[in-house]
Write an enzyme that holds these catalytic residues in place. Structure first.
Site, PDB file in Angstrom:
ATOM      1  N   CYS A 115       0.759  -1.129  -0.103  1.00 53.50           N
ATOM      2  CA  CYS A 115       0.068  -0.043  -0.066  1.00 53.50           C
ATOM      3  C   CYS A 115       0.728   1.284  -0.041  1.00 53.50           C
ATOM      4  CB  CYS A 115      -0.990   0.075   1.149  1.00 53.50           C
ATOM      5  SG  CYS A 115      -2.055  -1.172   1.102  1.00 53.50           S
ATOM      6  N   HIS A 249      -3.527   7.305   1.797  1.00 54.69           N
ATOM      7  CA  HIS A 249      -3.763   6.066   1.181  1.00 54.69           C
ATOM      8  C   HIS A 249      -5.269   5.493   1.700  1.00 54.69           C
ATOM      9  CE1 HIS A 249      -3.966   1.944   0.480  1.00 54.69           C
ATOM     10  NE2 HIS A 249      -3.657   1.594   1.652  1.00 54.69           N
ATOM     11  N   ASN A 279      -9.821  -0.341  -0.853  1.00 54.68           N
ATOM     12  CA  ASN A 279      -8.410   0.066  -0.795  1.00 54.68           C
ATOM     13  C   ASN A 279      -7.959  -0.812  -1.857  1.00 54.68           C
ATOM     14  OD1 ASN A 279      -5.759  -0.266  -0.255  1.00 54.68           O
ATOM     15  ND2 ASN A 279      -6.121  -1.174   1.871  1.00 54.68           N
TER      16      ASN A 279
END
Ligand code: ACO
Length: 332
Positions: A115, A249, A279
């Site tokens: 990520c 993020h 996500n």
């Protein structure tokens, strides 16, 4: 010799057309739309079509970034692709993208910080550009997370989605700030916090699907993001109040809200699109940045703060000043 600055001159993003809603999960899992919305902020996510791979998404996002920078693939010196979900084991997905774009002059490599991958890739891009090793780079975050999911695990399946975002990073002697301080971190002792236990050279009999200790990840993410953001702000002598837009993020809206409140940033200064994408790992920041730019939320001279936390564990933040138009006007 004039100082070289790295500056973003174009952004682009792409999401697969298939939408999967929370109700689609509730139809076969012990979960509900209200639980997912309240605990994560996610309403729906995009899922790649059968046969659609990470490079396919990356190529579409890259084309849009090139178009918005007024450049062609032939202008690009290098492609940095952040992904944890490559098309195949090797060669790199970046090479597949290079061929598809016809970016014949470009070197190409993948980078995996899950990520945090896009912030890692931007840090490398800044270094390459500011040392004169490359003039124009495509930095891409692209993921097909849906192929790494245990669809029966309600604790992880509902969180992730597929997508790609890209930026063009150029060297400039015109802009005064461009990409400011970027700082990265990792703590591999916590590798098990979020991991996929198969698919590599450590032969295991486990399925290649995501395992995550959600609660621990949540707490560490909030703490580490705050520390990382404050570090880059201090390096550039910028106060949180001077930040025009935080582009974090997108892992959980409650993580984003906790960070925003610790920085005393009002909602209009925080980019959130997790409700529509979930996500998307390394793709989440460039997709959010592209939507912010195209949505008129970023103006010349604005200070934009990027920050990410993910598997590894890894984290990173970067501060930039938006000077895309100035650089485009000054091209010779
Ligand atoms: N629907 C309904 N109930 C659920 C669901 C679901 N989808 N998922 C979990 N639950 C249940 C749990 O089983 C638990 O039930 P129990 O009390 O009977 O045991 C209860 O809800 C509470 O579970 P928690 O895990 O405490 O729920 P929490 O509020 O922490 O939310 C979540 C879980 C959403 C995973 C959260 O912890 C989170 O977002 N963590 C961070 C994830 C993250 O940041 N990832 C980033 C990195 S990812 C990467 O790098 C690839």
């Amino acid at each position: 010799m004039k100082t070289l600055r790295a500056v973003i001159t174009g952004t682009g993003s792409y999401a697969p057309s298939r939408i999967m809603t929370n109700d689609d999960f509730a139809a076969y899992l012990d979960t509900s739309d209200s639980w997912i919305r309240e605990r994560t902020g996610i309403r729906e996510r995009r899922i790649a079509a059968e046969g659609e791979a990470t490079s396919d998404l990356a190529v579409e996002a890259a084309k849009k970034a090139l178009e918005s920078a007024d450049l062609t693939a032939a202008d690009i010196d290098g492609i940095l692709l952040a992904t944890a979900t490559p098309d195949i084991a090797f060669p790199s997905t970046a090479c597949l993208v290079q061929a598809r774009l016809g970016a014949t002059r470009a070197f190409a490599f993948d980078l995996n910080a899950v990520c945090s991958g896009f912030v890692y890739a931007m840090t490398v891009a800044k270094s390459l550009v500011e040392t004169g090793a490359a003039r124009r780079l495509l930095v891409i975050g692209s993921e097909v997370m849906s192929r790494s999911l245990d669809w029966k695990d309600r604790g992880t399946a509902i969180l992730f989605g597929d997508g790609a975002g890209a930026v063009v990073v150029e060297s400039s002697t015109t802009v005064s700030r461009g990409l400011g301080s970027f700082r990265l971190g990792a703590d591999g002792r916590h590798w098990e916090m979020i991991h996929v236990p198969a698919g590599g050279t450590r032969l295991t009999k486990e399925a290649a699907t995501i395992r995550m200790k959600g609660g621990e990840t949540f707490k560490m993410a909030v703490r580490q993001l705050q520390e990382s953001v404050l570090e880059v702000l201090a390096l550039d002598g910028v106060s949180p109040a001077e930040v025009a837009l935080l582009v974090p993020h997108q892992a959980n809206v409650r993580i984003i809200d906790a960070l925003a409140s610790r920085l005393a940033l009002p909602p209009e200064k925080v980019m959130v699109n997790i409700d529509r994408y979930g996500n998307t790992s390394a793709a989440s920041i460039p997709v959010a940045l592209d939507e912010a730019v195209r949505g008129g939320r970023v103006h010349e001279g604005d200070r934009v703060l990027l920050t990410a936390f993910g598997a590894g564990v890894t984290w990173g933040s970067g501060l930039l000043t938006w000077e895309a138009d100035l650089q485009k006007r000054s091209r010779t």
